[in-house]
Design a protein around this motif. Structure first.
Motif, PDB file in Angstrom:
ATOM      1  N   LEU B   3      47.762  57.298  51.044  1.00 22.90           N
ATOM      2  CA  LEU B   3      48.629  57.639  49.907  1.00 22.90           C
ATOM      3  C   LEU B   3      50.032  57.935  50.402  1.00 22.90           C
ATOM      4  CD1 LEU B   3      46.491  59.955  47.615  1.00 22.90           C
ATOM      5  CD2 LEU B   3      47.385  57.693  47.098  1.00 22.90           C
ATOM      6  N   SER B   6      52.069  54.870  50.612  1.00 23.80           N
ATOM      7  CA  SER B   6      52.530  54.440  49.280  1.00 23.80           C
ATOM      8  C   SER B   6      53.687  55.301  48.811  1.00 23.80           C
ATOM      9  CB  SER B   6      51.383  54.535  48.270  1.00 23.80           C
ATOM     10  OG  SER B   6      50.325  53.712  48.680  1.00 23.80           O
ATOM     11  N   VAL B 443      52.995  59.392  40.116  1.00 20.37           N
ATOM     12  CA  VAL B 443      51.559  59.086  40.057  1.00 20.37           C
ATOM     13  C   VAL B 443      50.898  59.440  41.384  1.00 20.37           C
ATOM     14  CG1 VAL B 443      49.900  57.193  39.935  1.00 20.37           C
ATOM     15  CG2 VAL B 443      51.772  57.342  38.278  1.00 20.37           C
ATOM     16  N   ILE B 444      51.565  59.064  42.501  1.00 20.60           N
ATOM     17  CA  ILE B 444      50.966  59.357  43.807  1.00 20.60           C
ATOM     18  C   ILE B 444      50.853  60.858  44.002  1.00 20.60           C
ATOM     19  CG2 ILE B 444      51.332  59.176  46.303  1.00 20.60           C
ATOM     20  CD1 ILE B 444      52.567  56.404  45.694  1.00 20.60           C
ATOM     21  N   LEU B 447      47.858  61.859  42.359  1.00 13.30           N
ATOM     22  CA  LEU B 447      46.681  61.523  43.152  1.00 13.30           C
ATOM     23  C   LEU B 447      46.479  62.553  44.250  1.00 13.30           C
ATOM     24  CD1 LEU B 447      46.995  57.627  43.446  1.00 13.30           C
ATOM     25  CD2 LEU B 447      45.531  58.954  41.940  1.00 13.30           C
ATOM     26  N   GLN B 449      47.343  65.663  44.103  1.00 16.63           N
ATOM     27  CA  GLN B 449      46.811  66.858  43.436  1.00 16.63           C
ATOM     28  C   GLN B 449      45.326  66.715  43.229  1.00 16.63           C
ATOM     29  OE1 GLN B 449      48.435  69.681  42.894  1.00 16.63           O
ATOM     30  NE2 GLN B 449      50.264  68.697  43.788  1.00 16.63           N
ATOM     31  N   THR B 450      44.912  65.509  42.732  1.00 17.88           N
ATOM     32  CA  THR B 450      43.501  65.262  42.486  1.00 17.88           C
ATOM     33  C   THR B 450      42.724  65.458  43.776  1.00 17.88           C
ATOM     34  OG1 THR B 450      44.253  63.586  40.946  1.00 17.88           O
ATOM     35  CG2 THR B 450      41.900  63.599  41.483  1.00 17.88           C
ATOM     36  N   THR B 451      43.246  64.864  44.870  1.00 16.85           N
ATOM     37  CA  THR B 451      42.558  64.953  46.149  1.00 16.85           C
ATOM     38  C   THR B 451      42.465  66.407  46.596  1.00 16.85           C
ATOM     39  OG1 THR B 451      43.691  62.884  46.640  1.00 16.85           O
ATOM     40  CG2 THR B 451      42.479  63.924  48.446  1.00 16.85           C
TER      41      THR B 451
END
Lengths: 298, 455
Positions: B3, B6, B443-444, B447, B449-451
């Motif tokens: 990530l 990216s 968005v990344i 992601l 945060q999600t991780t």
């Protein structure tokens, strides 16, 4: 890839205005000056032709002025000679009268005295001046040509010469402007003053009056034939003057043909240039106000 | 691919678009700057990375910012500017000269010549008239004054052109010094890997200005080092060194000649205002002046000779009406009337006062071929036609050059000019790309945060 057009059209617009403005100025100058040639570079060959034309006009003007001056001089001479005619006729009558055998010596002396008066009158005519110069002195115009001199057979001394003068009255055309006094009054074929003197002497001494009268008649014919030259010259001056006015008109027409602005054409050019100028200004102010993409970005 | 990679790609994109926006902004700012050449931001893909069997793109990079210029068009513009500069100066000078030969308006030597010869014609109709004699003296004096004034104007114009040479040489030296300095700055900036676009714009403008003054040839060696020479090969600028031209008075003519490193290059200069001034000063004006002198010389001599063959009003043989010119050169400038006593005009051919034969002969000199096989008026008409022809040719050539230069300017602008429409479109593109890249980063970040929340 599409062709990229020139995004900066302002210089072209300004140049366009300049060009139209120049046409406007040219038309305006032609109207103002009335001429199509305003400097040599407008028409070099036309300018050269104009110079020759102006020079010819100036020469024609000079010839015309000179003809005017010469007419004054020749008319003075002509009328002086015409006034001599009366005196001569009187002398001829007196000669006839003196031939009458009934006359006494005293009567003849009176006639002779009258003739002396006529002689003086004729000498005075022969000494006529114009503008301070003597008309019948040949080219010795500053010297009085005739002085009374009883010692001479003609009763006078001639101080002039036998030269005649010609003046140019147009290119290549000349007129004789004088008849020398010797030729008029003391002509070898019949001397007028000589005949008068002969008559005076004859009347005073009686014999030979008839012969002297005949001689006077003959001298009068010679005088008449000589003075005709002035009438001829005056006629020639008049016709040359007429010719020069025609020539002057022709030269003026030629000048117009070379450089006169056609006023109708110039005016029309001016209106066209003026319309073009205004249209261009309007079009260009519209073009300059056109929006671009950035105008629409929020 | 991580990530992080990216995110790095997205950040790189943000930086790149920001750079491209800066280029667009600079273009828009310079939309009205003279000589400005539009720049383009050259974006390129960064090299891919290979992981296992797969090759991943690594984003975008602002590789370079280049000016869009067409050197061939610029060269043609410079060449035409040399012609324009020459013709412009030449035409201006010639227009001034034309005003003293303004025959279409009837102001010039023709009327003086005609009046002079015609005054003899008038005298011939009354050769003892003191008014007519005085008129001849007056007309002779006016003619002499007219010749003198015309010759003086020519000399003044020649001196103006001479002054122009001095001033133009100074301006050339100032321009070559600036160009040499810019050459140095371009070389050092390029050496340091910096953008040289604005320096090149300035330099191109200065070279065009220089082309208006003198003929210039440009030799570009290995990219940025620029050598300027004249068409004759005289060095003006080599790299960061400029070679000054000098002007110094020529000992014989006393006119300024142009020297380069001690060598007289006056005759080799072909273009620009310098060539226009030199052409006026050394060719056109001397040619007119020589013709004028020939006219004055022959008029004075033929009138003197004719007058000497007659007799004056005192009965003496005629003398000179004009002071006899010692040589044709300077005859117009130095024309003077030798007599003031009107009685000294020899109207008579035989010494009797009423004789007018010589006055008629004097008047008729105007139609005789006494000046180089032509009559005085025809010869003079030839001089004026020559001036008119030079003027007409030069102004029509100048009009052509102006048009050509305008067209070249259009073509250069079509390549290099800033289009606000184009920049507007670029602005939208770069703005959108910037916004999209920032969205990707957001968005990344989501992601990430999600991780993190998974832990």
């Amino acid at each position: 890839m599409s062709i990229r057009v020139n995004p900066n059209i302002v210089p072209d617009l300004v140049a366009g205005i300049g060009l139209t403005r120049q046409q406007l100025n040219e038309a305006n100058q032609q109207i103002a000056s009335g001429r199509t040639i305003n400097q040599p570079s407008d028409d070099p060959a036309g300018t050269a032709a104009l110079i020759l034309n102006h020079s010819a006009q100036s020469q024609t003007d000079t010839f015309q002025r000179n003809i005017g001056n010469l007419q004054g001089r020749l008319q003075t001479a002509d009328s002086a000679l015409n006034s001599a005619v009366n005196a001569i006729n009187q002398a001829i009558s007196l000669g006839v009268e003196a031939g009458n055998s009934d006359l006494s010596n005293g009567d003849r002396q009176a006639i002779a005295n009258q003739l002396v008066g006529i002689q003086q009158q004729l000498v005075s005519i022969a000494n006529t001046t114009y503008g301070g110069t003597y008309l019948f002195a040949g080219t010795l115009v500053e010297t009085q040509p005739f002085t009374l001199n009883p010692a001479n057979s003609a009763g006078v001394t001639y101080n002039g010469n036998n030269a005649s003068v010609t003046a140019e009255i147009n290119n290549g055309e000349t007129v004789t402007t004088n008849v020398p006094g010797s030729q008029l009054f003391l002509n070898g074929s019949g001397s007028l003053l000589g005949a008068i003197q002969q008559l005076i002497t004859a009347i005073q001494t009686n014999p030979g009056i008839g012969a002297a009268s005949t001689a006077l008649g003959a001298a009068n014919s010679v005088f008449d034939s000589q003075k005709v030259a002035y009438g001829t010259a005056l006629n020639q001056l008049e016709s040359a003057g007429n010719f020069l006015s025609t020539e002057h008109t022709q030269l003026a027409t030629q000048e117009n043909n070379i450089d006169a602005a056609d006023l109708a054409a110039s005016t029309s050019n001016f209106s066209q240039a003026s319309i073009a100028y205004q249209t261009l200004l309007k079009a260009e102010s519209n073009i300059l106000q056109l929006p671009n993409l950035l105008t629409f970005l929020q | 691919m991580s990530l992080g990679s990216s995110l790095f790609i997205a950040v790189q994109a943000l930086l790149t678009e920001k750079g491209a926006l800066a280029v667009t902004s600079n273009n828009i700012s310079n939309v009205n700057t003279p000589g400005y050449t539009r720049e383009v931001a050259n974006l390129e893909e960064t090299p891919p990375v290979r992981l296992g069997n797969l090759s991943y793109g690594t984003g975008v990079n602002l590789a370079s910012i280049t000016s869009v210029r067409d050197n061939i068009l610029q060269l043609r513009l410079n060449q035409e500017t040399q012609n324009q500069g020459r013709l412009d100066t030449f035409t201006n000078g010639l227009n001034q000269i034309q005003t003293v030969f303004n025959e279409p308006a009837g102001a010039g030597l023709q009327s003086l010549l005609s009046n002079f010869f015609n005054s003899f014609q008038t005298l011939a109709s009354d050769p003892t008239n003191s008014g007519a004699r005085q008129a001849v003296i007056g007309a002779a004096q006016s003619l002499a004054a007219g010749f003198k004034q015309t010759a003086t104007t020519l000399i003044e114009q020649q001196q103006n052109a001479d002054q122009g040479v001095v001033q133009t040489v100074q301006r050339i030296n100032s321009l070559t010094a600036q160009i040499a300095r810019l050459n140095g700055e371009i070389a050092s900036a390029a050496g340091g890997g910096q953008n040289t676009n604005s320096f090149q714009d300035q330099r191109a403008q200065l070279i065009t200005q220089l082309s208006g003054l003198i003929d210039v040839q440009t030799v570009t060696a290995n990219g940025n080092a620029l050598t300027l020479t004249t068409n004759g090969g005289t060095l003006l600028v080599v790299g960061n060194q400029n070679f000054d031209l000098q002007s110094a008075a020529d000992p014989t003519t006393n006119f300024q000649h142009v020297f380069a490193q001690g060598k007289d290059i006056t005759a080799t200069i072909q273009g620009g205002a310098l060539a226009g001034d030199i052409q006026l000063r050394d060719q056109e004006i001397p040619s007119i002046a020589t013709s004028l002198d020939t006219l004055a010389f022959n008029v004075a001599n033929s009138v003197n000779t004719q007058n000497a063959s007659g007799f004056d009003l005192n009965g003496n043989p005629g003398g000179n009406i004009f002071t006899p010119p010692t040589a044709a050169t300077g005859a117009a400038l130095n024309m003077t009337v030798a007599i003031t006593d009107p009685n000294l005009i020899a109207a008579s051919a035989d010494g009797t006062p009423g004789n007018n034969v010589n006055a008629t002969a004097l008047a008729n000199l105007q139609s005789q071929n006494v000046v180089s096989g032509q009559s005085p008026i025809s010869y003079y008409a030839g001089i004026v036609a020559q001036i008119g022809n030079s003027g007409a040719t030069a102004s029509s050539q100048l009009a052509g050059e102006n048009l050509l230069i305008q067209q070249l300017g259009d073509q250069i602008n079509a390549v290099s000019g800033v289009s606000l429409d184009e920049e507007g479109a670029n602005l939208i593109l770069y703005q959108n790309a910037y916004m999209a890249a920032s969205k990707v980063a957001t968005v990344i970040n989501g992601l990430f945060q999600t991780t993190i929340n998974m832990v």
